[in-house]
Design an enzyme around this catalytic site. Structure first.
Site, PDB file in Angstrom:
ATOM      1  CG  ASP A 113      -2.051   1.003   1.106  1.00  0.00           C
ATOM      2  OD1 ASP A 113      -2.626   1.396   2.146  1.00  0.00           O
ATOM      3  OD2 ASP A 113      -2.343   1.435  -0.032  1.00  0.00           O
TER       4      ASP A 113
ATOM      5  CE  LYS B 152      -1.150   3.372  -3.901  1.00  0.00           C
ATOM      6  NZ  LYS B 152      -1.082   2.533  -2.689  1.00  0.00           N
TER       7      LYS B 152
ATOM      8  CG  ASP C  18      -5.504  -0.212  -0.940  1.00  0.00           C
ATOM      9  OD1 ASP C  18      -5.375   0.856  -0.328  1.00  0.00           O
ATOM     10  OD2 ASP C  18      -6.597  -0.592  -1.420  1.00  0.00           O
ATOM     11  CG  ASN C  19      -4.757   2.110  -3.356  1.00  0.00           C
ATOM     12  OD1 ASN C  19      -3.839   2.034  -2.539  1.00  0.00           O
ATOM     13  ND2 ASN C  19      -5.940   2.617  -3.050  1.00  0.00           N
TER      14      ASN C  19
ATOM     15  CD  GLU D  27      -8.522   4.741   0.358  1.00  0.00           C
ATOM     16  OE1 GLU D  27      -8.829   3.710  -0.250  1.00  0.00           O
ATOM     17  OE2 GLU D  27      -7.375   5.201   0.339  1.00  0.00           O
TER      18      GLU D  27
HETATM   19  C1  LIG Z   1       9.183   3.296  -2.062  1.00  0.00           C
HETATM   20  N1  LIG Z   1       9.433   2.766  -0.788  1.00  0.00           N
HETATM   21  C2  LIG Z   1       8.790   3.123   0.334  1.00  0.00           C
HETATM   22  N2  LIG Z   1       9.277   2.682   1.527  1.00  0.00           N
HETATM   23  C3  LIG Z   1       8.660   3.031   2.675  1.00  0.00           C
HETATM   24  N3  LIG Z   1       7.548   3.800   2.739  1.00  0.00           N
HETATM   25  C4  LIG Z   1       7.046   4.250   1.572  1.00  0.00           C
HETATM   26  C5  LIG Z   1       7.618   3.932   0.331  1.00  0.00           C
HETATM   27  N4  LIG Z   1       6.870   4.505  -0.644  1.00  0.00           N
HETATM   28  C6  LIG Z   1       5.875   5.180  -0.040  1.00  0.00           C
HETATM   29  N5  LIG Z   1       5.970   5.023   1.300  1.00  0.00           N
HETATM   30  C7  LIG Z   1       5.036   5.531   2.311  1.00  0.00           C
HETATM   31  O1  LIG Z   1       3.800   4.837   2.078  1.00  0.00           O
HETATM   32  C8  LIG Z   1       2.719   5.782   2.056  1.00  0.00           C
HETATM   33  C9  LIG Z   1       2.309   6.017   0.642  1.00  0.00           C
HETATM   34  C10 LIG Z   1       1.162   5.552   0.174  1.00  0.00           C
HETATM   35  C11 LIG Z   1       0.767   5.826  -1.251  1.00  0.00           C
HETATM   36  N6  LIG Z   1      -0.656   5.621  -1.364  1.00  0.00           N
HETATM   37  C12 LIG Z   1      -1.357   6.327  -2.230  1.00  0.00           C
HETATM   38  O2  LIG Z   1      -0.828   7.122  -2.989  1.00  0.00           O
HETATM   39  C13 LIG Z   1      -2.824   6.155  -2.227  1.00  0.00           C
HETATM   40  C14 LIG Z   1      -3.590   7.085  -2.928  1.00  0.00           C
HETATM   41  C15 LIG Z   1      -4.980   6.992  -2.954  1.00  0.00           C
HETATM   42  C16 LIG Z   1      -5.764   7.976  -3.705  1.00  0.00           C
HETATM   43  C17 LIG Z   1      -6.844   7.583  -4.487  1.00  0.00           C
HETATM   44  C18 LIG Z   1      -7.581   8.530  -5.204  1.00  0.00           C
HETATM   45  C19 LIG Z   1      -7.249   9.873  -5.117  1.00  0.00           C
HETATM   46  F1  LIG Z   1      -7.967  10.801  -5.765  1.00  0.00           F
HETATM   47  C20 LIG Z   1      -6.178  10.279  -4.311  1.00  0.00           C
HETATM   48  C21 LIG Z   1      -5.437   9.342  -3.617  1.00  0.00           C
HETATM   49  C22 LIG Z   1      -5.641   5.967  -2.259  1.00  0.00           C
HETATM   50  C23 LIG Z   1      -4.861   5.025  -1.548  1.00  0.00           C
HETATM   51  O3  LIG Z   1      -5.446   4.014  -0.855  1.00  0.00           O
HETATM   52  C24 LIG Z   1      -3.464   5.104  -1.542  1.00  0.00           C
HETATM   53  O4  LIG Z   1      -2.767   4.137  -0.858  1.00  0.00           O
HETATM   54  C25 LIG Z   1       3.275   7.042   2.682  1.00  0.00           C
HETATM   55  O5  LIG Z   1       3.168   6.946   4.080  1.00  0.00           O
HETATM   56  C26 LIG Z   1       4.723   7.011   2.207  1.00  0.00           C
HETATM   57  O6  LIG Z   1       5.574   7.767   3.038  1.00  0.00           O
HETATM   58 MG   LIG Z   2      -4.074   2.508  -0.372  1.00  0.00          MG
END
Ligand SMILES: CNc1ncnc2c1ncn2[C@@H]1O[C@H](/C=C/CNC(=O)c2cc(-c3ccc(F)cc3)cc(O)c2O)[C@@H](O)[C@H]1O
Ligand SMILES: [Mg+2]
Length: 215
Positions: A141, A144, A169-170, A199
């Site tokens: 999650d 993406k 997810d997603n 969600e």
């Molecule tokens: C790349 N390696 C990584 N290692 C450790 N942590 C990482 C990470 N990448 C990202 N993260 C962390 O995960 C999280 C990122 C999640 C990205 N999720 C989304 O973009 C997302 C986005 C939507 C979304 C859906 C529709 C919309 F209009 C706007 C947003 C819905 C979701 O359920 C999502 O999960 C943050 O906490 C980030 O700091």
């Molecule tokens: Mg998500």
């Protein structure tokens, strides 16, 4: 300066949820995100699907990629049997700080290990640092465009065994086309799609569950 959304989400938990009661934390966050401020937690509808996959699998060793505020961390950890361990990776220090407090609020610290680091840096260190040979369940999650490279990295590090379940997810919104194409066409995975909604929204979204077929 104005507080951040995760900080406001933590305040809601501390104000409305009962210490040691994961369900009250889940309900408080869902209520806040539905009524006040949308946030990218898996939410209650997709969360119920996550719950059913975890309950059916009863995993001992779980990896979560992307903790954010710890909502799905709490959802998963509350269902794990005694002795089971959930390692969750979060590289944003602010989000990690919030998530630690949410996890502490529900009293699940003994099951959860939050590592404040990037997935690509820590996936290769799971065995030597945590003594984990393979995972039973992985929840994806995070960014993406990282689902596919991290899945390949986990394969390369031997962290996936025959029967390991990965839940993403997603897969519709925002979408993970390269990952979907890979798991649906690869002979080494059986996969199925759980249609749901984004969600706190009516937009379509879904979860892709894949079981590693050939070790
Ligand atoms: C790349 N390696 C990584 N290692 C450790 N942590 C990482 C990470 N990448 C990202 N993260 C962390 O995960 C999280 C990122 C999640 C990205 N999720 C989304 O973009 C997302 C986005 C939507 C979304 C859906 C529709 C919309 F209009 C706007 C947003 C819905 C979701 O359920 C999502 O999960 C943050 O906490 C980030 O700091
Ligand atoms: Mg998500």
């Amino acid at each position: 300066t104005r507080s951040t959304r995760p900080q406001r989400l933590l305040k809601v938990v501390q104000k409305h949820a009962t210490r040691g009661d994961p369900q009250s934390v889940i309900s408080a966050i869902d209520h806040f995100c539905r009524r006040s401020e949308w946030a990218m937690n898996i939410g209650d509808e997709k969360g119920s699907i996550l719950d059913s996959v975890v309950s059916e699998l009863n995993p001992e060793k779980v990896l979560e990629l992307g903790t954010y505020c710890g909502y799905s961390t709490v959802r998963i950890a509350r269902l794990l049997p005694p002795g089971a361990r959930l390692i969750t990776l979060e590289f944003n220090a602010d989000y990690a700080a919030i998530a630690r407090q949410v996890i502490a609020w529900v009293g699940l610290e003994d099951k959860v290990q939050l590592v404040e680091s990037a997935s690509e840096d820590w996936i290769p260190r799971m065995t030597e640092h945590f003594g984990i040979e393979t995972f039973d369940f992985v929840f994806l999650d995070h960014w993406k465009d990282r689902y596919l490279p991290d899945t390949k990295l986990m394969e390369g590090c031997g962290l996936l065994r025959k029967g390991t379940v990965l839940l993403a997810d997603n897969v519709i919104c925002p979408g993970v086309p390269d990952y979907l194409e890979y798991v649906r066409n690869s002979l080494s995975y059986k996969s199925c799609y759980f249609k749901s909604h984004l969600e706190y929204s009516k937009a379509e979204d879904g979860l892709e569950k894949k079981s590693v077929f050939l070790g």
